[in-house]
Motif scaffolding. Sequence first.
Motif, mmCIF file in Angstrom:
data_model
loop_
_atom_site.group_PDB
_atom_site.id
_atom_site.type_symbol
_atom_site.label_atom_id
_atom_site.label_comp_id
_atom_site.label_asym_id
_atom_site.label_seq_id
_atom_site.Cartn_x
_atom_site.Cartn_y
_atom_site.Cartn_z
ATOM 1 N N PHE A 125 0.814 -1.223 0.000
ATOM 2 C CA PHE A 125 0.000 0.000 0.000
ATOM 3 C C PHE A 125 0.845 1.269 0.000
ATOM 4 O O PHE A 125 0.510 2.226 -0.714
ATOM 5 C CB PHE A 125 -1.038 -0.059 1.121
ATOM 6 N N PRO A 126 1.961 1.340 0.725
ATOM 7 C CA PRO A 126 2.851 2.491 0.553
ATOM 8 C C PRO A 126 3.434 2.582 -0.860
ATOM 9 O O PRO A 126 3.699 3.686 -1.355
ATOM 10 C CB PRO A 126 3.948 2.259 1.606
ATOM 11 N N VAL A 127 3.627 1.444 -1.522
ATOM 12 C CA VAL A 127 4.106 1.448 -2.913
ATOM 13 C C VAL A 127 3.052 2.091 -3.811
ATOM 14 O O VAL A 127 3.368 2.924 -4.683
ATOM 15 C CB VAL A 127 4.433 0.014 -3.389
ATOM 16 N N PHE A 128 1.779 1.722 -3.606
ATOM 17 C CA PHE A 128 0.702 2.361 -4.370
ATOM 18 C C PHE A 128 0.726 3.877 -4.161
ATOM 19 O O PHE A 128 0.668 4.650 -5.119
ATOM 20 C CB PHE A 128 -0.664 1.818 -3.936
ATOM 21 N N THR A 129 0.800 4.286 -2.910
ATOM 22 C CA THR A 129 0.754 5.720 -2.609
ATOM 23 C C THR A 129 1.943 6.452 -3.214
ATOM 24 O O THR A 129 1.807 7.558 -3.744
ATOM 25 C CB THR A 129 0.709 5.947 -1.091
ATOM 26 N N ARG A 130 3.116 5.829 -3.161
ATOM 27 C CA ARG A 130 4.334 6.466 -3.689
ATOM 28 C C ARG A 130 4.221 6.737 -5.174
ATOM 29 O O ARG A 130 4.833 7.681 -5.694
ATOM 30 C CB ARG A 130 5.530 5.563 -3.387
ATOM 31 N N HIS A 131 3.430 5.941 -5.881
ATOM 32 C CA HIS A 131 3.301 6.098 -7.326
ATOM 33 C C HIS A 131 2.004 6.786 -7.739
ATOM 34 O O HIS A 131 1.697 6.844 -8.939
ATOM 35 C CB HIS A 131 3.411 4.723 -8.000
ATOM 36 N N ALA A 132 1.254 7.301 -6.779
ATOM 37 C CA ALA A 132 -0.052 7.903 -7.071
ATOM 38 C C ALA A 132 0.040 9.419 -7.117
ATOM 39 O O ALA A 132 0.480 10.061 -6.155
ATOM 40 C CB ALA A 132 -1.066 7.484 -6.009
ATOM 41 N N ALA A 133 -0.380 9.992 -8.225
ATOM 42 C CA ALA A 133 -0.507 11.448 -8.331
ATOM 43 C C ALA A 133 -1.715 11.907 -7.512
ATOM 44 O O ALA A 133 -2.534 11.098 -7.060
ATOM 45 C CB ALA A 133 -0.671 11.846 -9.795
ATOM 46 N N ALA A 134 -1.842 13.204 -7.331
ATOM 47 C CA ALA A 134 -2.990 13.740 -6.599
ATOM 48 C C ALA A 134 -4.288 13.270 -7.240
ATOM 49 O O ALA A 134 -4.464 13.374 -8.451
ATOM 50 C CB ALA A 134 -2.928 15.262 -6.584
ATOM 51 N N GLY A 135 -5.179 12.703 -6.432
ATOM 52 C CA GLY A 135 -6.468 12.247 -6.933
ATOM 53 C C GLY A 135 -6.426 10.972 -7.738
ATOM 54 O O GLY A 135 -7.417 10.619 -8.384
ATOM 55 N N ALA A 136 -5.305 10.256 -7.713
ATOM 56 C CA ALA A 136 -5.151 9.053 -8.528
ATOM 57 C C ALA A 136 -6.164 7.983 -8.145
ATOM 58 O O ALA A 136 -6.545 7.837 -6.975
ATOM 59 C CB ALA A 136 -3.742 8.488 -8.382
ATOM 60 N N ALA A 137 -6.575 7.206 -9.142
ATOM 61 C CA ALA A 137 -7.462 6.064 -8.925
ATOM 62 C C ALA A 137 -6.633 4.784 -8.809
ATOM 63 O O ALA A 137 -5.579 4.648 -9.454
ATOM 64 C CB ALA A 137 -8.454 5.937 -10.068
ATOM 65 N N LEU A 138 -7.115 3.860 -7.985
ATOM 66 C CA LEU A 138 -6.458 2.577 -7.768
ATOM 67 C C LEU A 138 -7.494 1.474 -7.944
ATOM 68 O O LEU A 138 -8.560 1.504 -7.316
ATOM 69 C CB LEU A 138 -5.869 2.519 -6.354
ATOM 70 N N LEU A 139 -7.189 0.492 -8.796
ATOM 71 C CA LEU A 139 -8.076 -0.634 -9.053
ATOM 72 C C LEU A 139 -7.288 -1.921 -8.842
ATOM 73 O O LEU A 139 -6.259 -2.129 -9.465
ATOM 74 C CB LEU A 139 -8.592 -0.570 -10.493
ATOM 75 N N PHE A 140 -7.778 -2.773 -7.933
ATOM 76 C CA PHE A 140 -7.094 -4.045 -7.708
ATOM 77 C C PHE A 140 -8.087 -5.129 -7.318
ATOM 78 O O PHE A 140 -9.216 -4.843 -6.916
ATOM 79 C CB PHE A 140 -5.982 -3.918 -6.661
ATOM 80 N N THR A 141 -7.640 -6.377 -7.460
ATOM 81 C CA THR A 141 -8.441 -7.528 -7.062
ATOM 82 C C THR A 141 -7.805 -8.203 -5.857
ATOM 83 O O THR A 141 -6.581 -8.190 -5.685
ATOM 84 C CB THR A 141 -8.563 -8.548 -8.207
#
Length: 200
Positions: A125-141
């Motif tokens: 989850f910190p990896v997701f956040t580190r690569h997320a721009a402001a307002g980024a969407a995240l889709l996972f299963t």
Amino acid sequence: MDPAAGRVVEIYQRHAVTWSRERGDRLPERAWLDRFLGLLPAQPSVLDIGCGPGVPIAEYLVANGCRVAGVDASSAMISMCADRFPEQHWQVADMRQLDLNRTFDGIVSWDSFFHLPQADQRSMFPVFTRHAAAGAALLFTSGPAAGEQIGSYQGEPLYHASLDGDEYRKLLRDNGFGVVAHAVEDPDCGLHTIWLARLD
């Protein structure tokens, strides 16, 4: 940790061509990908974590105007992506150590993140956040409930794991994401358990 967890990448590496052929271009994920795309700006940058052979998900993203960067631990999968979509960016990488030094408007980890052991999923989850721009969407299963499952592919044991829904919600919240939509074993999407979130 179940020893099968350490063999996931080599299974996909050995069977990459077969996997790609069997996966084909069917897109039961279309409705969820459309919801994801609806959260993104025009001509968005999208990071596809565990991109596999690039078809059908990255293909659909590219067709909808996305600039895709895909990573996968299987070099055979990445080679197929590079052959199919040479104008996009592809890289062999272990998602757990991913640090691309850039951010993206959207992040997808479809049917890949759930091959990680539970502890490694928490650390993603910190990896997701580190690569997320402001307002980024995240889709996972994920799986529908906490636990480990050993499936099979080409006669070899294929590892899967999941946390429970409450823990995913907490991990998302603690890392800056709010849940936009969630479905457990969606009957319209091959019984996938799906999370769509957005960086607050």
